[in-house]
Design a protein around this motif. Structure first.
Motif, short mmCIF file in Angstrom:
data_model
loop_
_atom_site.label_atom_id
_atom_site.label_comp_id
_atom_site.label_asym_id
_atom_site.label_seq_id
_atom_site.Cartn_x
_atom_site.Cartn_y
_atom_site.Cartn_z
N ALA A 144 27.78 56.07 16.38
CA ALA A 144 26.22 55.95 16.62
C ALA A 144 26.37 54.45 16.92
O ALA A 144 27.13 53.56 16.59
CB ALA A 144 25.68 56.31 15.54
N PRO A 145 25.15 53.81 17.58
CA PRO A 145 25.09 52.54 17.91
C PRO A 145 25.47 51.37 16.81
O PRO A 145 26.01 50.34 16.85
CB PRO A 145 23.70 51.99 18.03
N ASN A 146 24.86 51.66 15.45
CA ASN A 146 25.17 50.80 14.29
C ASN A 146 26.78 51.28 13.53
O ASN A 146 27.12 50.43 12.65
CB ASN A 146 24.04 50.42 13.36
N SER A 147 26.98 52.35 13.98
CA SER A 147 28.04 52.94 13.16
C SER A 147 28.02 52.75 11.65
O SER A 147 29.17 52.60 11.07
CB SER A 147 29.28 52.14 13.49
N LEU A 172 37.00 39.63 30.63
CA LEU A 172 36.83 40.15 29.38
C LEU A 172 35.33 40.96 29.34
O LEU A 172 35.28 42.17 28.82
CB LEU A 172 36.81 39.55 28.19
N LEU A 173 34.28 40.32 29.61
CA LEU A 173 32.84 40.97 29.52
C LEU A 173 32.92 42.09 30.75
O LEU A 173 32.43 43.19 30.18
CB LEU A 173 32.09 39.83 30.10
N GLU A 174 33.37 42.04 31.86
CA GLU A 174 33.42 43.31 32.74
C GLU A 174 33.99 44.46 32.08
O GLU A 174 33.66 45.34 32.10
CB GLU A 174 33.87 42.61 34.10
N GLU A 175 35.22 44.12 31.59
CA GLU A 175 36.10 45.21 30.88
C GLU A 175 35.43 45.85 29.88
O GLU A 175 35.23 47.19 29.83
CB GLU A 175 37.51 44.47 30.39
N PHE A 176 34.71 45.20 29.08
CA PHE A 176 34.10 45.83 27.99
C PHE A 176 32.86 46.50 28.28
O PHE A 176 32.29 47.60 27.73
CB PHE A 176 33.65 44.85 26.93
N ALA A 229 28.84 37.28 16.72
CA ALA A 229 28.76 37.29 18.22
C ALA A 229 28.05 36.05 18.75
O ALA A 229 28.25 35.85 19.94
CB ALA A 229 27.51 38.33 18.47
N LYS A 230 27.61 35.21 17.76
CA LYS A 230 27.25 33.93 18.45
C LYS A 230 28.31 32.85 18.40
O LYS A 230 28.36 31.79 18.92
CB LYS A 230 26.05 33.35 17.44
N GLY A 231 29.55 33.32 17.84
CA GLY A 231 30.91 32.54 17.92
C GLY A 231 31.04 31.57 16.58
O GLY A 231 31.68 30.65 16.38
N ALA A 243 29.04 44.23 20.16
CA ALA A 243 27.67 44.20 19.93
C ALA A 243 26.71 43.55 21.00
O ALA A 243 25.49 44.17 21.11
CB ALA A 243 27.61 43.08 18.62
N VAL A 244 27.05 42.88 21.52
CA VAL A 244 26.53 42.27 22.96
C VAL A 244 26.19 43.35 23.75
O VAL A 244 25.05 43.58 24.16
CB VAL A 244 27.10 41.16 23.40
N ARG A 245 27.18 44.22 24.23
CA ARG A 245 27.32 45.30 24.96
C ARG A 245 26.28 46.33 24.61
O ARG A 245 25.54 46.86 25.61
CB ARG A 245 28.55 45.99 25.59
N SER A 246 26.27 46.83 23.37
CA SER A 246 25.20 47.55 22.72
C SER A 246 24.07 47.44 22.46
O SER A 246 23.00 47.99 22.13
CB SER A 246 26.07 48.30 21.53
N ASN A 247 23.59 45.99 22.74
CA ASN A 247 22.42 45.56 22.29
C ASN A 247 22.15 45.56 20.79
O ASN A 247 20.88 45.71 20.64
CB ASN A 247 21.39 46.38 23.37
#
Length: 220
Positions: free
Chosen positions: A151-154, A139-143, A168-170, A210-214
């Motif tokens: 924009a980053p924060n939309s 899943l991580l690889e796909e994302f 994102a922390k679960g 969120a994780v992928r976009s820092n």
């Protein structure tokens, strides 16, 4: 969404009657779950429309319309219902499409015990997301390969970003509420708003984005 102290309403959707019976027996033994069954997507949608369950256990591969298509339809009818894709399929495309369609969890029939299925139902009912460890890397690889035009924060507010960090922390809705000193209903409203702004259907998809976009540096 039910809390851990409430009875959890579960809809089990699978075209294999023997498999449904086996899973239902285990879920019934838990004592805190109310189970309904459906053998196809059309019946599942009827039941969800009549009385939305807390959690749907949904097979990916069924005759006719796919579980992924049914997942999207269920989320359109009942956005607060958590959906766990329960399937023998380990294909990456099934995993990714399920998450895009709004699934909160994805576990493998062959790689999960019945106790793990019960635990998954309770976690998703509490507002958490779940996938089996064997599927997490895929899943991580796909994302990582996805790029979105916004924009980053939309346009997320500061509070929505705070909630997103916790997602994102679960953390569950209850845990987020305690962390941010707000009510669970307020958490649900923030999550609904941020999903709409991010054009996403599930908290899992938002967390990965969120994780992928820092956006969430400390979400490990």
């Amino acid at each position: 969404m039910s809390t851990t102290s409430d009875r959890i309403r579960v809809l089990l959707v699978d075209d294999q009657e023997l498999f449904r019976r086996g899973v239902k027996m285990v879920l019934d033994a838990d004592g805190g779950l109310d189970i309904e069954e459906a053998g196809d997507g059309d019946r599942a949608l009827e039941l969800v429309t009549l009385s939305p369950p807390d959690v749907v256990l949904l097979d990916v591969r069924m005759p006719g319309r796919t579980g992924v298509e049914i997942c999207a339809d269920i989320k359109a009818v009942s956005p607060t219902t958590g959906i766990i894709m329960l399937t023998a399929s380990a294909e990456e495309s099934d995993l990714y499409e399920s998450i895009k369609s709004g699934a909160s969890g994805y576990i493998l029939k062959d790689g999960s015990t019945y106790d793990q299925v019960v635990e998954a139902v309770r976690l998703v009912a509490a507002g958490q997301s779940l996938i089996s460890p064997s599927m997490a890397t895929k899943l991580l690889e796909e994302f990582v390969q996805i790029s979105r035009p916004q924009a980053p924060n939309s346009g997320l507010t500061n509070r929505e970003l705070e909630v997103l960090r916790q997602v994102a922390k679960g953390l569950s809705n209850r845990e987020i509420a305690a962390e941010l000193f707000i009510s669970e209903n307020t958490v649900k409203n923030h999550i609904r708003n941020l999903l709409e702004k991010l054009q996403m259907k599930s908290r899992m998809e938002a967390a990965m984005y969120a994780v992928r976009s820092n956006l969430v540096e400390d979400a490990t």
